[in-house]
Write a protein that holds these residues in place. Sequence first.
Motif, PDB file in Angstrom:
ATOM      1  N   GLY A  86     -13.992 -15.377  49.632  1.00  0.00           N
ATOM      2  CA  GLY A  86     -13.834 -14.743  48.326  1.00  0.00           C
ATOM      3  C   GLY A  86     -15.122 -14.284  47.681  1.00  0.00           C
ATOM      4  N   THR A  87     -16.278 -14.656  48.234  1.00  0.00           N
ATOM      5  CA  THR A  87     -17.559 -14.257  47.663  1.00  0.00           C
ATOM      6  C   THR A  87     -17.781 -12.757  47.841  1.00  0.00           C
ATOM      7  N   LYS A  88     -18.184 -12.094  46.761  1.00  0.00           N
ATOM      8  CA  LYS A  88     -18.426 -10.651  46.814  1.00  0.00           C
ATOM      9  C   LYS A  88     -19.916 -10.369  47.029  1.00  0.00           C
ATOM     10  N   TYR A  89     -20.185  -9.434  47.949  1.00  0.00           N
ATOM     11  CA  TYR A  89     -21.556  -9.010  48.231  1.00  0.00           C
ATOM     12  C   TYR A  89     -21.689  -7.539  47.847  1.00  0.00           C
ATOM     13  N   TYR A  90     -22.473  -7.297  46.800  1.00  0.00           N
ATOM     14  CA  TYR A  90     -22.627  -5.944  46.285  1.00  0.00           C
ATOM     15  C   TYR A  90     -23.845  -5.260  46.906  1.00  0.00           C
ATOM     16  N   PHE A  91     -23.745  -3.937  47.031  1.00  0.00           N
ATOM     17  CA  PHE A  91     -24.880  -3.170  47.551  1.00  0.00           C
ATOM     18  C   PHE A  91     -26.090  -3.360  46.645  1.00  0.00           C
ATOM     19  N   SER A  92     -27.241  -3.654  47.268  1.00  0.00           N
ATOM     20  CA  SER A  92     -28.469  -3.891  46.511  1.00  0.00           C
ATOM     21  C   SER A  92     -29.460  -2.743  46.677  1.00  0.00           C
ATOM     22  N   HIS A  93     -29.806  -2.436  47.921  1.00  0.00           N
ATOM     23  CA  HIS A  93     -30.783  -1.372  48.153  1.00  0.00           C
ATOM     24  C   HIS A  93     -30.782  -0.985  49.632  1.00  0.00           C
ATOM     25  N   ILE A  94     -31.514   0.076  49.940  1.00  0.00           N
ATOM     26  CA  ILE A  94     -31.651   0.538  51.326  1.00  0.00           C
ATOM     27  C   ILE A  94     -33.038   0.181  51.842  1.00  0.00           C
ATOM     28  N   SER A  95     -33.067  -0.354  53.048  1.00  0.00           N
ATOM     29  CA  SER A  95     -34.333  -0.685  53.699  1.00  0.00           C
ATOM     30  C   SER A  95     -34.459   0.174  54.958  1.00  0.00           C
ATOM     31  N   ARG A  96     -35.588   0.809  55.128  1.00  0.00           N
ATOM     32  CA  ARG A  96     -35.831   1.627  56.317  1.00  0.00           C
ATOM     33  C   ARG A  96     -36.760   0.893  57.263  1.00  0.00           C
ATOM     34  N   LYS A  97     -36.318   0.775  58.516  1.00  0.00           N
ATOM     35  CA  LYS A  97     -37.082   0.038  59.515  1.00  0.00           C
ATOM     36  C   LYS A  97     -37.413   0.958  60.683  1.00  0.00           C
ATOM     37  N   TYR A 110     -26.913  -6.013  51.142  1.00  0.00           N
ATOM     38  CA  TYR A 110     -25.891  -6.459  50.191  1.00  0.00           C
ATOM     39  C   TYR A 110     -26.206  -7.886  49.734  1.00  0.00           C
ATOM     40  N   LYS A 111     -26.019  -8.141  48.430  1.00  0.00           N
ATOM     41  CA  LYS A 111     -26.317  -9.460  47.878  1.00  0.00           C
ATOM     42  C   LYS A 111     -25.185  -9.927  46.960  1.00  0.00           C
ATOM     43  N   PRO A 112     -24.951 -11.229  46.914  1.00  0.00           N
ATOM     44  CA  PRO A 112     -23.915 -11.771  46.014  1.00  0.00           C
ATOM     45  C   PRO A 112     -24.469 -11.957  44.608  1.00  0.00           C
ATOM     46  N   THR A 113     -23.581 -12.061  43.654  1.00  0.00           N
ATOM     47  CA  THR A 113     -24.024 -12.291  42.279  1.00  0.00           C
ATOM     48  C   THR A 113     -24.440 -13.742  42.079  1.00  0.00           C
ATOM     49  N   ASN A 114     -23.940 -14.632  42.950  1.00  0.00           N
ATOM     50  CA  ASN A 114     -24.276 -16.061  42.852  1.00  0.00           C
ATOM     51  C   ASN A 114     -24.895 -16.544  44.164  1.00  0.00           C
ATOM     52  N   PRO A 115     -26.132 -16.148  44.475  1.00  0.00           N
ATOM     53  CA  PRO A 115     -26.738 -16.454  45.771  1.00  0.00           C
ATOM     54  C   PRO A 115     -26.836 -17.946  46.092  1.00  0.00           C
ATOM     55  N   GLU A 116     -26.968 -18.780  45.072  1.00  0.00           N
ATOM     56  CA  GLU A 116     -27.116 -20.218  45.316  1.00  0.00           C
ATOM     57  C   GLU A 116     -25.821 -20.838  45.844  1.00  0.00           C
ATOM     58  N   GLU A 117     -24.688 -20.276  45.475  1.00  0.00           N
ATOM     59  CA  GLU A 117     -23.406 -20.828  45.895  1.00  0.00           C
ATOM     60  C   GLU A 117     -22.788 -20.058  47.064  1.00  0.00           C
ATOM     61  N   ALA A 118     -23.351 -18.918  47.385  1.00  0.00           N
ATOM     62  CA  ALA A 118     -22.784 -18.059  48.428  1.00  0.00           C
ATOM     63  C   ALA A 118     -23.075 -18.594  49.830  1.00  0.00           C
ATOM     64  N   PRO A 119     -22.215 -18.268  50.814  1.00  0.00           N
ATOM     65  CA  PRO A 119     -22.435 -18.703  52.199  1.00  0.00           C
ATOM     66  C   PRO A 119     -23.773 -18.219  52.755  1.00  0.00           C
ATOM     67  N   GLN A 120     -24.216 -17.028  52.329  1.00  0.00           N
ATOM     68  CA  GLN A 120     -25.529 -16.513  52.691  1.00  0.00           C
ATOM     69  C   GLN A 120     -26.051 -15.691  51.529  1.00  0.00           C
ATOM     70  N   LYS A 121     -27.365 -15.680  51.363  1.00  0.00           N
ATOM     71  CA  LYS A 121     -27.962 -15.072  50.177  1.00  0.00           C
ATOM     72  C   LYS A 121     -27.937 -13.553  50.209  1.00  0.00           C
ATOM     73  N   SER A 122     -27.837 -12.985  51.401  1.00  0.00           N
ATOM     74  CA  SER A 122     -27.742 -11.532  51.540  1.00  0.00           C
ATOM     75  C   SER A 122     -27.386 -11.214  52.984  1.00  0.00           C
ATOM     76  N   PHE A 123     -27.018  -9.976  53.242  1.00  0.00           N
ATOM     77  CA  PHE A 123     -26.853  -9.549  54.623  1.00  0.00           C
ATOM     78  C   PHE A 123     -27.132  -8.061  54.735  1.00  0.00           C
ATOM     79  N   ASN A 124     -27.540  -7.663  55.924  1.00  0.00           N
ATOM     80  CA  ASN A 124     -27.870  -6.267  56.195  1.00  0.00           C
ATOM     81  C   ASN A 124     -26.722  -5.596  56.935  1.00  0.00           C
TER      82      ASN A 124
END
Length: 202
Positions: A86-97, A110-124
């Motif tokens: 149920g955790t929502k991950y919102y678009f944060s920014h674009i990274s160019r590699k 993408y990052k969640p609004t509650n990173p401390e409680e989320a399964p992962q703090k962000s994902f690409n």
Amino acid sequence: MFPNPTDTRTLIPFVDSLTILPKTIVADAGYGSEGNLDYLDQIDVEHLIKYNAFDKEQKRSYKSSDKNRKNWEYVAEENYFVHPDGTKYYFSHISRKKNTSGFVQIIHVYKPTNPEEAPQKSFNYNWHYEELKEQETSKLLSPEGSRIFAQRKIDVEPVFGQIKANLGFTRFHLRGKEKVKVDIELALMANNLRKYNLRKAS
């Protein structure tokens, strides 16, 4: 012959060296990078190439895992993903590699609004590569694609085993590109002569 340390960086130089482009290129997972698949699409060469995670993604355990993004809901209107919990991950920014071959990957973070409680703090998420992998998977799992890819194991792989096991050729004996080319050509010639003699004797 290429001195590149990984298979990934040899495909494009090899194709560029050909005077006539093949209709289809079949290769293993070492060649299935985003840059290679994108390049072959651009020059209109058909391909059957596994990407690194292909075999893992076909396993039943992965298909039901929350690591599989297909098990996440995606809300296009607001550009966010929903984890199975149920955790929502919102678009944060674009990274160019930019990789060593010069290809630039466009990564959406993408990052969640509650990173401390989320399964992962962000994902690409690489939308372009995911689309390329989806297309490749469809071709590889098709009856015709499976048949062609399986034939590669019969036509190509045994030669490496024969040279290593029967001729004891496990490393190059010379240095320099031209000398290495001669080295492998002698090994291949010896392997062909050996097979010819065995066939003649039978």
